[in-house]
Design a protein around this motif. Structure first.
Motif, short mmCIF file in Angstrom:
data_model
loop_
_atom_site.label_atom_id
_atom_site.label_comp_id
_atom_site.label_asym_id
_atom_site.label_seq_id
_atom_site.Cartn_x
_atom_site.Cartn_y
_atom_site.Cartn_z
N ARG A 194 0.84 -1.22 0.00
CA ARG A 194 0.00 0.00 0.00
C ARG A 194 0.87 1.26 0.00
NH1 ARG A 194 -4.44 -0.43 4.63
NH2 ARG A 194 -4.90 1.62 3.76
N VAL A 195 1.95 1.23 0.75
CA VAL A 195 2.87 2.37 0.77
C VAL A 195 3.54 2.53 -0.59
CG1 VAL A 195 5.07 3.19 1.72
CG2 VAL A 195 3.27 2.39 3.26
N GLN A 196 3.94 1.43 -1.18
CA GLN A 196 4.58 1.50 -2.50
C GLN A 196 3.61 2.02 -3.55
OE1 GLN A 196 5.86 -2.60 -2.53
NE2 GLN A 196 7.99 -2.05 -2.04
N LEU A 197 2.34 1.72 -3.41
CA LEU A 197 1.33 2.28 -4.31
C LEU A 197 1.28 3.79 -4.16
CD1 LEU A 197 -1.10 2.17 -6.23
CD2 LEU A 197 -2.53 1.56 -4.26
N ASP A 217 5.33 -1.55 -9.90
CA ASP A 217 5.89 -2.89 -10.11
C ASP A 217 6.38 -3.49 -8.80
OD1 ASP A 217 5.36 -2.86 -12.85
OD2 ASP A 217 7.31 -1.98 -13.35
N ASP A 218 6.99 -2.65 -7.96
CA ASP A 218 7.44 -3.12 -6.64
C ASP A 218 6.24 -3.57 -5.80
OD1 ASP A 218 10.05 -2.59 -7.27
OD2 ASP A 218 10.13 -0.67 -6.21
N ALA A 219 5.16 -2.82 -5.89
CA ALA A 219 3.97 -3.16 -5.12
C ALA A 219 3.41 -4.52 -5.54
CB ALA A 219 2.91 -2.08 -5.29
N LEU A 220 3.39 -4.79 -6.84
CA LEU A 220 2.89 -6.08 -7.32
C LEU A 220 3.76 -7.23 -6.83
CD1 LEU A 220 1.88 -5.22 -11.00
CD2 LEU A 220 0.35 -5.68 -9.08
N LYS A 221 5.07 -7.03 -6.83
CA LYS A 221 5.98 -8.07 -6.33
C LYS A 221 5.77 -8.29 -4.83
CE LYS A 221 9.64 -7.20 -9.74
NZ LYS A 221 11.04 -6.72 -9.95
N VAL A 254 -3.43 -1.21 -7.84
CA VAL A 254 -2.13 -1.06 -8.51
C VAL A 254 -2.28 -1.22 -10.02
CG1 VAL A 254 0.20 -2.00 -8.75
CG2 VAL A 254 -0.82 -1.82 -6.48
N LEU A 255 -3.02 -2.25 -10.41
CA LEU A 255 -3.21 -2.49 -11.84
C LEU A 255 -3.98 -1.35 -12.50
CD1 LEU A 255 -4.01 -6.31 -11.75
CD2 LEU A 255 -1.92 -5.23 -12.61
N LEU A 256 -4.94 -0.80 -11.79
CA LEU A 256 -5.69 0.33 -12.32
C LEU A 256 -4.77 1.54 -12.50
CD1 LEU A 256 -8.50 1.28 -13.19
CD2 LEU A 256 -8.90 2.02 -10.83
N ALA A 257 -3.87 1.74 -11.55
CA ALA A 257 -2.90 2.84 -11.65
C ALA A 257 -1.96 2.64 -12.83
CB ALA A 257 -2.11 2.96 -10.35
N LYS A 258 -1.74 1.37 -13.21
CA LYS A 258 -0.89 1.07 -14.35
C LYS A 258 -1.67 1.16 -15.67
CE LYS A 258 1.91 -2.48 -14.17
NZ LYS A 258 3.26 -1.90 -14.40
N GLY A 259 -2.98 1.41 -15.59
CA GLY A 259 -3.80 1.51 -16.78
C GLY A 259 -4.38 0.19 -17.25
N ASP A 260 -4.23 -0.86 -16.41
CA ASP A 260 -4.73 -2.18 -16.76
C ASP A 260 -6.13 -2.36 -16.16
OD1 ASP A 260 -5.22 -4.83 -17.31
OD2 ASP A 260 -3.43 -5.61 -16.31
N LYS A 276 -8.73 -4.15 -17.23
CA LYS A 276 -9.18 -5.55 -17.19
C LYS A 276 -8.55 -6.29 -16.00
CE LYS A 276 -9.41 -9.86 -19.82
NZ LYS A 276 -8.95 -10.65 -18.66
N GLY A 277 -7.24 -6.08 -15.81
CA GLY A 277 -6.57 -6.72 -14.69
C GLY A 277 -7.14 -6.27 -13.36
N ALA A 278 -7.46 -4.98 -13.26
CA ALA A 278 -8.05 -4.45 -12.04
C ALA A 278 -9.41 -5.08 -11.78
CB ALA A 278 -8.17 -2.93 -12.13
N ARG A 279 -10.22 -5.21 -12.84
CA ARG A 279 -11.55 -5.81 -12.71
C ARG A 279 -11.45 -7.25 -12.24
NH1 ARG A 279 -13.12 -4.69 -17.29
NH2 ARG A 279 -14.42 -2.87 -16.87
N ASP A 280 -10.50 -7.99 -12.81
CA ASP A 280 -10.31 -9.39 -12.41
C ASP A 280 -9.89 -9.49 -10.94
OD1 ASP A 280 -10.96 -10.19 -14.95
OD2 ASP A 280 -8.87 -10.48 -15.60
N ALA A 281 -9.01 -8.58 -10.52
CA ALA A 281 -8.53 -8.61 -9.13
C ALA A 281 -9.66 -8.29 -8.16
CB ALA A 281 -7.38 -7.61 -8.95
N TYR A 282 -10.46 -7.27 -8.47
CA TYR A 282 -11.59 -6.92 -7.60
C TYR A 282 -12.59 -8.07 -7.53
CZ TYR A 282 -9.91 -2.07 -7.91
OH TYR A 282 -9.15 -0.92 -7.85
N SER A 283 -12.81 -8.73 -8.67
CA SER A 283 -13.75 -9.85 -8.71
C SER A 283 -13.23 -11.02 -7.85
CB SER A 283 -13.96 -10.32 -10.15
OG SER A 283 -14.55 -9.30 -10.93
N LYS A 284 -11.93 -11.29 -7.93
CA LYS A 284 -11.35 -12.33 -7.10
C LYS A 284 -11.47 -11.97 -5.62
CE LYS A 284 -7.94 -14.07 -10.43
NZ LYS A 284 -6.49 -14.19 -10.76
#
Length: 206
Positions: A133-136, A142-146, A167-173, A175-183
């Motif tokens: 969260r801090v890295q975000l 990328d560090d936050a995802l790792k 994080v994925l939404l901040a990267k412009g992804d 679809k990835g953000a939607r998948d993460a929220y759904s999970k």
């Protein structure tokens, strides 16, 4: 295996055994006693050290809460010199202090230290969750995802996926953000987090 038919033969056999092995047995007994004594000493030393660490942590932690002079420096020194759970708790408290002051660089520094010393898996997941969260906040996406990859355990899944989505939404992804929220929604979140995840998903759809 030999079978001895008389009491004298049994006594002679025992004498013969100790004559050949008595020295080795004596050494073994001495070593066993020394090892047991060493183990008891180590346990006593560890218990004493933890008791002292607990008292020092409470004192340094209270000083930080009370905003006493040099309280941050004292707690930092404590966190660096204690590799046990109290050192981790001190680093976590410092990270929260820095994050509230928007000093995310120092918050990350303390959480990184905590991640190196945390030995309990659940505690380590909490540290890494906060670190991500801090890295975000620092835009270190990328560090936050790792870091999120090290947040493990069913109890952390929903929270981990929420931050991953952010994080994925901040990267412009999107679809990835939607998948993460759904999970996250599928991971049995708390009622508060459930509402938050649904709101974020709805915002993506609008």
């Amino acid at each position: 295996m030999e079978v001895y038919t008389t009491e004298n033969e049994q006594v002679d056999a025992v004498r013969h055994f100790f004559a050949e092995n008595g020295k080795a047995l004596a050494i073994g007994i001495v070593l066993g006693i020394a090892a047991l004594s060493g183990w008891r000493y180590w346990q006593s030393h560890e218990n004493t050290a933890l008791t002292e660490a607990s008292a020092s942590f409470q004192q340094a932690s209270a000083a930080l809460v009370d905003n006493k002079a040099d309280s941050v420096a004292n707690l930092e020194k404590f966190a660096q010199s204690n590799t046990n759970s109290y050192g981790v708790f001190a680093a976590l408290q410092l990270a929260e202090h820095f994050a509230q002051a928007k000093d995310f660089a120092n918050a990350e520094k303390q959480l990184t230290l905590a991640s190196q010393h945390a030995k309990d898996d659940n505690l380590l997941s909490m540290v890494n969750y906060r670190l991500a969260r801090v890295q975000l906040q620092e835009n270190k996406l990328d560090d936050a995802l790792k870091t999120l990859d090290n947040v493990k355990g069913d109890g952390w899944m929903a929270m981990q996926q929420e931050v991953r989505g952010d994080v994925l939404l901040a990267k412009g992804d999107t679809k990835g953000a939607r998948d993460a929220y759904s999970k996250g929604l599928d991971s049995k979140p708390s009622q508060t987090l459930l509402t938050m995840l649904r709101m974020k998903l709805n915002n993506l759809s609008s």
